[in-house]
Design an enzyme around this catalytic site. Structure first.
Site, PDB file in Angstrom:
ATOM      1  N   GLU A 198     -36.017 -36.917  -2.029  1.00  0.00           N
ATOM      2  CA  GLU A 198     -35.984 -35.657  -2.630  1.00  0.00           C
ATOM      3  C   GLU A 198     -34.587 -35.347  -3.198  1.00  0.00           C
ATOM      4  O   GLU A 198     -33.707 -35.665  -2.764  1.00  0.00           O
ATOM      5  CB  GLU A 198     -36.182 -34.717  -1.629  1.00  0.00           C
ATOM      6  N   ASN A 244     -39.147 -28.090  -7.497  1.00  0.00           N
ATOM      7  CA  ASN A 244     -38.394 -29.267  -6.421  1.00  0.00           C
ATOM      8  C   ASN A 244     -39.582 -30.432  -6.750  1.00  0.00           C
ATOM      9  O   ASN A 244     -40.654 -30.049  -5.954  1.00  0.00           O
ATOM     10  CB  ASN A 244     -38.339 -28.658  -5.006  1.00  0.00           C
ATOM     11  N   LYS A 259     -43.093 -29.391  -5.027  1.00  0.00           N
ATOM     12  CA  LYS A 259     -43.225 -29.135  -3.710  1.00  0.00           C
ATOM     13  C   LYS A 259     -43.705 -27.609  -3.290  1.00  0.00           C
ATOM     14  O   LYS A 259     -43.381 -26.692  -3.939  1.00  0.00           O
ATOM     15  CB  LYS A 259     -41.935 -28.916  -3.125  1.00  0.00           C
ATOM     16  N   GLU A 272     -33.490 -22.916  -0.653  1.00  0.00           N
ATOM     17  CA  GLU A 272     -34.674 -23.377  -1.548  1.00  0.00           C
ATOM     18  C   GLU A 272     -35.770 -22.603  -2.009  1.00  0.00           C
ATOM     19  O   GLU A 272     -36.031 -22.267  -3.403  1.00  0.00           O
ATOM     20  CB  GLU A 272     -35.608 -24.509  -0.677  1.00  0.00           C
ATOM     21  N   CYS A 325     -40.353 -33.527   1.528  1.00  0.00           N
ATOM     22  CA  CYS A 325     -39.502 -33.042   2.655  1.00  0.00           C
ATOM     23  C   CYS A 325     -40.367 -32.439   3.913  1.00  0.00           C
ATOM     24  O   CYS A 325     -41.045 -32.675   4.480  1.00  0.00           O
ATOM     25  CB  CYS A 325     -38.173 -32.393   2.345  1.00  0.00           C
ATOM     26  N   ASN A 382     -34.457 -34.272   2.294  1.00  0.00           N
ATOM     27  CA  ASN A 382     -32.867 -33.838   2.793  1.00  0.00           C
ATOM     28  C   ASN A 382     -33.083 -33.256   3.960  1.00  0.00           C
ATOM     29  O   ASN A 382     -33.143 -31.754   3.585  1.00  0.00           O
ATOM     30  CB  ASN A 382     -32.446 -33.219   1.597  1.00  0.00           C
TER      31      ASN A 382
HETATM   32  N1  CDT Z   1     -35.427 -30.182   2.139  1.00  0.00           N
HETATM   33  C1  CDT Z   1     -36.126 -29.727   2.797  1.00  0.00           C
HETATM   34  O1  CDT Z   1     -37.273 -29.274   2.922  1.00  0.00           O
HETATM   35  N2  CDT Z   1     -35.581 -29.560   4.281  1.00  0.00           N
HETATM   36  C2  CDT Z   1     -36.193 -28.968   5.283  1.00  0.00           C
HETATM   37  C3  CDT Z   1     -35.260 -28.468   6.407  1.00  0.00           C
HETATM   38  C4  CDT Z   1     -35.789 -27.305   7.066  1.00  0.00           C
HETATM   39  S1  CDT Z   1     -34.691 -26.380   7.867  1.00  0.00           S
HETATM   40  C5  CDT Z   1     -34.544 -24.986   6.590  1.00  0.00           C
HETATM   41  C6  CDT Z   1     -37.001 -29.955   6.197  1.00  0.00           C
HETATM   42  O2  CDT Z   1     -38.096 -29.691   6.590  1.00  0.00           O
HETATM   43  O3  CDT Z   1     -36.497 -30.996   6.655  1.00  0.00           O
END
Ligand code: CDT
Length: 307
Positions: free
Chosen positions: A46, A106, A123, A142, A168, A193
């Site tokens: 991502e 995204n 996304k 985000e 993600c 990420n």
């Molecule tokens: N990038 C991304 O979607 N990261 C989320 C972090 C969640 S915590 C706000 C994930 O689900 O890994």
């Protein structure tokens, strides 16, 4: 046998000051390793071209927009597409997309083995928050910088395989896999990420986070009889750690390849798409076994309503 040799191109940290051109060089180095190992498809994370910028609070939209791509391929990313075409390796990677109409997504794209974009996903499940949150150890903005994707979860038939993408946080939601499963998906490509620590619960450290990540991907793979390739951007970005744990999961839910470190690293597996057939024609033969008359609440209702 329908075999695709797939590479997961995990990227290590990208600092805020690092240029896209430098990241593209790192991606090309992974693609060169992938070429040597016979890969026909390589999946990157991502927001692969930059640091994970949603950790930074910004008020100036012009500054926000510097993290977004207005075109793809662009001058700086074209070498990836050229490499794809020259060596017959399809690629998938994520980036922040700014559309001509001014929408911010995204996004992930998928190419064929001639470097042509054949699929785009935006996304859907955006995590985090809109305003600066003083209660968190670090920000995850985000919901401030992106709109929820408007394309649903499409799938594409390419390389004799039905492929889909998600990004993600999407991997934590069973609906993601099932919507693609209902389109016959055999290979789900996803980049992430994920901070190594929960910003709202320090006790939730890396081991815990890696467990949840893998649990979701293994469940999604098994319950839909599909391959899942999950690829991290990992390492410490300007003091903020992101976990690794990139994996290739087979349609039985077994992890068949896994990244060891938190830097740039290629994981590779020869994935036979016909391994999906058994699950799809037996226990997860949806047409025979699903009972949609009992599932209406899933699309009627978002939150919990207790009895
Ligand atoms: N990038 C991304 O979607 N990261 C989320 C972090 C969640 S915590 C706000 C994930 O689900 O890994």
């Amino acid at each position: 046998m329908r075999e695709i040799i797939i590479g997961g191109g995990q990227l290590g940290a990208i600092q805020k000051s690092e240029s896209r051109a430098k990241v593209v060089q790192r991606m090309l180095a992974l693609l060169e390793q992938a070429r040597e190992q016979g890969c026909e498809l390589v999946v990157f994370p991502e927001l692969a071209l930059t640091t994970f910028f949603p950790r930074w609070y910004m008020e100036d939209q012009d500054e926000v927009d510097t993290w977004f791509e207005r075109e793809m391929p662009s001058d700086v990313t074209r070498p990836l597409f050229d490499f794809s075409r020259e060596h017959g390796i399809a690629i998938s990677f994520g980036y922040a997309e700014l559309t001509p109409e001014g929408h911010h997504y995204n996004t992930s794209i998928l190419t064929d083995r001639q470097g042509q974009i054949i699929g785009k996903y935006r996304k859907v499940h955006l995590p985090g928050h809109v305003e600066f949150d003083t209660e968190r150890d670090f920000q995850h903005l985000e919901k401030r910088y992106f709109e929820p994707g408007d394309l649903g979860f499409p799938t594409w038939e390419t390389q004799d395989t039905v492929m889909g993408m998600c990004i993600c946080n999407d991997r934590r939601w069973p609906e993601t896999y099932r919507v693609m499963g209902l389109q016959g998906v055999e290979l789900v490509l996803l980049g992430y990420n994920t901070p190594s620590i929960n910003s709202q619960r320090q006790s939730e450290g890396e081991e815990h986070r890696l467990f949840h990540s893998q649990l979701c991907m293994q469940a999604g793979a098994y319950q839909n009889a599909t391959w899942v390739v999950g690829v991290a951007k990992a390492g410490i970005e300007d003091g903020f750690p992101l976990m690794g744990g990139s994996v290739i999961v087979d349609p039985n839910g077994f992890v068949v390849a896994k990244a060891e470190g938190q830097g740039d690293e290629l994981i590779v597996h020869a994935c036979d798409m016909d391994l999906c057939n058994f699950g799809k024609t037996t226990i997860f033969d949806f047409a025979r076994h699903r009972r949609i008359e009992h599932y209406g609440i899933i699309t009627r209702q978002t939150g919990v309503q207790r009895p």
